[in-house]
Design a protein around this motif. Structure first.
Motif, PDB file in Angstrom:
ATOM      1  N   LYS A 157      35.583  41.722  40.133  1.00  9.86           N
ATOM      2  CA  LYS A 157      36.709  42.645  40.293  1.00  9.86           C
ATOM      3  C   LYS A 157      37.617  42.243  41.446  1.00  9.86           C
ATOM      4  O   LYS A 157      38.066  43.072  42.247  1.00  9.86           O
ATOM      5  CB  LYS A 157      36.223  44.085  40.467  1.00  9.86           C
ATOM      6  N   MET A 208      42.175  46.396  40.003  1.00 10.02           N
ATOM      7  CA  MET A 208      41.286  45.843  38.988  1.00 10.02           C
ATOM      8  C   MET A 208      40.663  46.917  38.105  1.00 10.02           C
ATOM      9  O   MET A 208      39.817  46.612  37.261  1.00 10.02           O
ATOM     10  CB  MET A 208      40.187  45.014  39.651  1.00 10.02           C
ATOM     11  N   ARG A 249      43.487  45.809  32.535  1.00 10.60           N
ATOM     12  CA  ARG A 249      43.344  46.162  33.944  1.00 10.60           C
ATOM     13  C   ARG A 249      44.644  46.772  34.455  1.00 10.60           C
ATOM     14  O   ARG A 249      45.739  46.441  33.991  1.00 10.60           O
ATOM     15  CB  ARG A 249      42.949  44.938  34.779  1.00 10.60           C
TER      16      ARG A 249
END
Length: 216
Positions: free
Chosen positions: A103, A123, A183
């Motif tokens: 992430k 993220m 995302r």
């Protein structure tokens, strides 16, 4: 895709077939480039951003991301096609995917990115639903069960696929709007000023957060 921002694009513009490959990065997202005119294209909206065909647009359609196991469960005779990559390409793919698994933004991506939209962690993953007038992001962490949202006067059902755990949106008549499981940083850069959906503390009234301003 490691950045979870895949859509379907039809590479016919004005009845001519074009051929595309990855041409660079912009705002941490891949830019496509066509072989015929060397124009750069947004790989989510299908819009030509720079080059001889600027402002042209490819037809875009939604793709439901899933797992191989779920796909084979739905279609046992499904044929799986994989491209033959060079060793260098496989190593580069592995190197670039590791930060996403943690992430974090991969090395070099940050230099291509403008000011962040800090309303959500960059993220964070969720379902982005897109129409001409509205672009709304549904964080996956807030989608605990199926629910309905008011989409321009129509009931939009947000559901979790039990087989792969991936959310999707459809109207009560079965139609699905353009959507992608993506995302936050990719969605917010592509659609600056987009909306975020959330429930209030009683989980009974939906709220949409509108951003006042955002610089791309």
């Amino acid at each position: 895709m490691v950045c979870n921002s895949g859509v379907g694009l039809t590479p016919y513009i004005n009845k001519r077939l074009y051929h595309f490959s990855a041409g660079g990065l912009y705002n941490g997202l891949v830019l496509l480039i066509d072989d015929e005119t060397r124009t750069y294209w947004d790989h989510i909206t299908g819009e030509a951003l720079h080059g001889p065909m600027r402002n042209a647009r490819m037809p875009v359609w939604g793709v439901h991301l899933t797992t191989v196991r779920q796909a084979l469960s739905n279609e046992p005779d499904l044929l799986l096609l994989r491209s033959r990559q060079s060793l260098l390409a496989r190593l580069l793919s592995w190197f670039m995917s590791r930060p996403f698994a943690r992430k974090t933004i991969p090395p070099g991506f940050r230099k291509t990115m403008g000011p962040r939209d800090h309303r959500l962690p960059e993220m964070e993953i969720g379902l982005g639903v897109i129409s001409r007038d509205i672009q709304r992001f549904y964080p996956k962490a807030r989608i605990e069960e199926d629910f309905e949202d008011n989409w321009q006067g129509h009931a939009l059902r947000i559901r979790i696929n039990s087989g792969d755990g991936i959310p999707y949106a459809e109207f009560t008549d079965g139609r699905r709007p353009l959507q992608l499981f993506t995302r936050w940083y990719g969605f917010s850069y592509t659609f600056p000023g987009c909306q975020i959906y959330r429930l209030d503390d009683t989980h009974s009234v939906s709220k949409v957060i509108n951003r006042v301003s955002h610089s791309r």
